[in-house]
Design an enzyme around this catalytic site. Structure first.
Site, PDB file in Angstrom:
ATOM      1  N   SER A 122     -28.810 -26.393  52.094  1.00 16.47           N
ATOM      2  CA  SER A 122     -28.059 -26.469  53.351  1.00 16.47           C
ATOM      3  C   SER A 122     -26.686 -25.801  53.277  1.00 16.47           C
ATOM      4  O   SER A 122     -25.897 -25.919  54.205  1.00 16.47           O
ATOM      5  CB  SER A 122     -27.882 -27.939  53.745  1.00 16.47           C
ATOM      6  N   GLU A 142       0.796  -1.228   0.000  1.00  9.20           N
ATOM      7  CA  GLU A 142       0.000   0.000   0.000  1.00  9.20           C
ATOM      8  C   GLU A 142       0.833   1.285   0.000  1.00  9.20           C
ATOM      9  O   GLU A 142       0.435   2.264  -0.625  1.00  9.20           O
ATOM     10  CB  GLU A 142      -0.921   0.023   1.240  1.00  9.20           C
TER      11      GLU A 142
END
Length: 481
Positions: free
Chosen positions: A361, A98
């Site tokens: 419990s 690029e």
């Protein structure tokens, strides 16, 4: 009478300096009055939830339904962004393809402009735009026609970006936002989809493929037009070999790499926790969230919960949840909210770890801990396991039997109901805080009603608490209270 040459040169230098100063003032004013848009504000990133080591657990699409993941890494509990979060091979390939002079120009490459102008004039059509990476970043923030006016706008914005950001920041933003076909934007998203891995792990061949896609996401789409994508990739690899950026062996290996045949799904781990984190965003689509989760333990726990629920399906259990905490810090290590997120029949998307349920419990140890802390018992203190009546409340053991006198340690170990209620009643009668107060002080928010509503039945699960709260309570026991 003419002025001496030195005076004329001096006056010209003053005029040049004045013009330069005026231009600088105007430029600074433009930067203040008309600054370039923040690329990440214009294109909101996808939220992503990370494990403690930076591994991606789950990602979400951006508010505009794009997969737009920022490349990030984690080090020492901090999220790091930028080019260090992608493979160096990708940086080399992108710059070669690029903008090979990216680190040398001020946002616009004059040589590329001259070359593009000559090519366009000689062919009487636009064949080259001379766009630098910085100009492409500007283009990503606003679409426009292929015209001189739009190109001039790109140049203007590119020069602004170069004044306000470093080269590393500009390159990182381009890599995070470049188009890669369909609703994929950013190298991290593309790497995850095409190769099933983060961008920091890309090979040279994989990097070369990703480098050529943004120039033409439709023509170079590796799944839809593999031949053209491969040809573009191979041209870049040969160019890199020709310029000496890679050696012959690396080039041969990259050229031999097959293109991906199908897309990969994005990671989908810890979905309940990820959903909760992202749903609390005040600005949707902007976050990268580093959690304390251990990716390996999270994966193992998800498998364990699935296996247990599958084995218990025959007895009517269709869902399950589990939590793992680091008891020393109370940091969350793993969280599974259900056996299967996609099981809509059994409400798989409900987070069982945060659902208030009867704890059964499991609160009994805290009653004994309170009694020991208060000096009412020791582990060897004898407690009666015999029928008791407290007004209309008559607690019973789960086996409907009674064992008489037994030590506190034995009563807790065998989870006897009546001794636990008897002890809770003794604590309440002695004054001071009871189980309800302890739970509220410990951060339990699920108990939304006053203590009178629960009474002594709270000891046997007569209230609501979440799994995450319960795990945190037990972590406090592991820390010796």
């Amino acid at each position: 009478m003419s002025s001496p040459p030195g005076d004329r040169i001096g006056r010209r230098l003053v005029r040049v300096a004045a013009v330069a100063g005026g231009v600088s003032v105007v430029w600074v004013c433009l930067l203040k009055v008309d600054p370039p848009p923040d690329p990440y504000e214009h294109k909101l990133p996808s939220p992503q939830v990370l494990a403690a080591n930076g591994e991606l657990l789950r990602a979400f699409t951006s508010p505009d339904e794009k997969w737009r993941l920022r490349a990030v890494s984690a080090d020492g509990g901090e999220v790091r962004r930028g080019t260090s979060a992608v493979s160096p091979h990708l940086v080399v390939a992108v710059l070669e393809h690029e903008d090979r002079f990216f680190f040398r120009h001020p946002g616009v490459n004059p040589f590329s402009v001259v070359r593009a102008a000559w090519m366009n004039l000689s062919r009487r059509r636009v064949v080259s735009g001379a766009s630098t990476i910085t100009m492409q970043l500007a283009r990503l923030t606003r679409r426009g026609p292929r015209s001189l006016g739009y190109k001039a706008w790109q140049v203007y914005r590119a020069l602004q970006y170069e004044c306000l950001a470093s080269k590393e920041e500009i390159l990182a933003a381009y890599l995070d936002l470049a188009p890669y076909g369909g609703n994929l934007e950013g190298a991290e998203s593309a790497s995850r989809f095409y190769f099933g891995k983060p961008a920091r792990q890309l090979s040279f061949g994989e990097s070369a493929l990703l480098a050529v896609i943004p120039q033409s996401p439709v023509r170079h789409h590796p799944l839809r037009r593999p031949e053209e994508a491969k040809a573009a990739r191979d041209r870049l690899i040969r160019r890199l070999r020709g310029t000496g950026r890679i050696d012959e062996g690396t080039a041969a290996e990259a050229l031999a790499l097959p293109l991906p045949k199908k897309g990969h799904a994005f990671p989908f781990r810890a979905p309940h926790l990820a959903e909760r984190i992202v749903s609390k965003e005040t600005r949707p689509g902007t976050g990268v969230y580093l959690t304390t989760l251990d990716a390996e333990i999270q994966g193992r726990l998800e498998g364990i919960v699935r296996s247990y629920v599958r084995d218990l399906h025959a007895v009517g259990i269709g869902q399950g949840a589990a939590v793992v905490l680091d008891y020393e810090s109370s940091e969350l290590v793993a969280l599974v909210g259900s056996a299967n997120w996609f099981d809509t029949e059994r409400e798989g998307q409900v987070n069982g770890a945060l659902a208030a349920r009867s704890p059964g419990s499991t609160l009994k140890p805290f009653v004994y801990a309170l009694a020991i802390d208060r000096g009412l018992i020791t582990p060897e203190t004898m407690i009666e396991d015999v029928p008791m009546h407290l007004g209309s409340y008559e607690p019973e053991n789960f086996d409907r039997e009674y064992r008489g006198a037994m030590s506190a340690a034995e009563a807790l170990r065998t989870s006897r109901n009546v001794p636990a209620v008897r002890l809770a009643h003794r604590i309440r009668s002695s004054g001071g805080r009871g189980l309800y107060d302890l739970l509220k002080e410990s951060g339990v928010r699920s108990l939304a009603r006053p203590p009178e509503h629960y009474g002594l039945s709270l000891v046997l699960g007569g209230g609501e608490i979440t799994l995450l709260e319960l795990a945190d309570l037990y972590a406090s026991l592991a820390r010796h209270g």
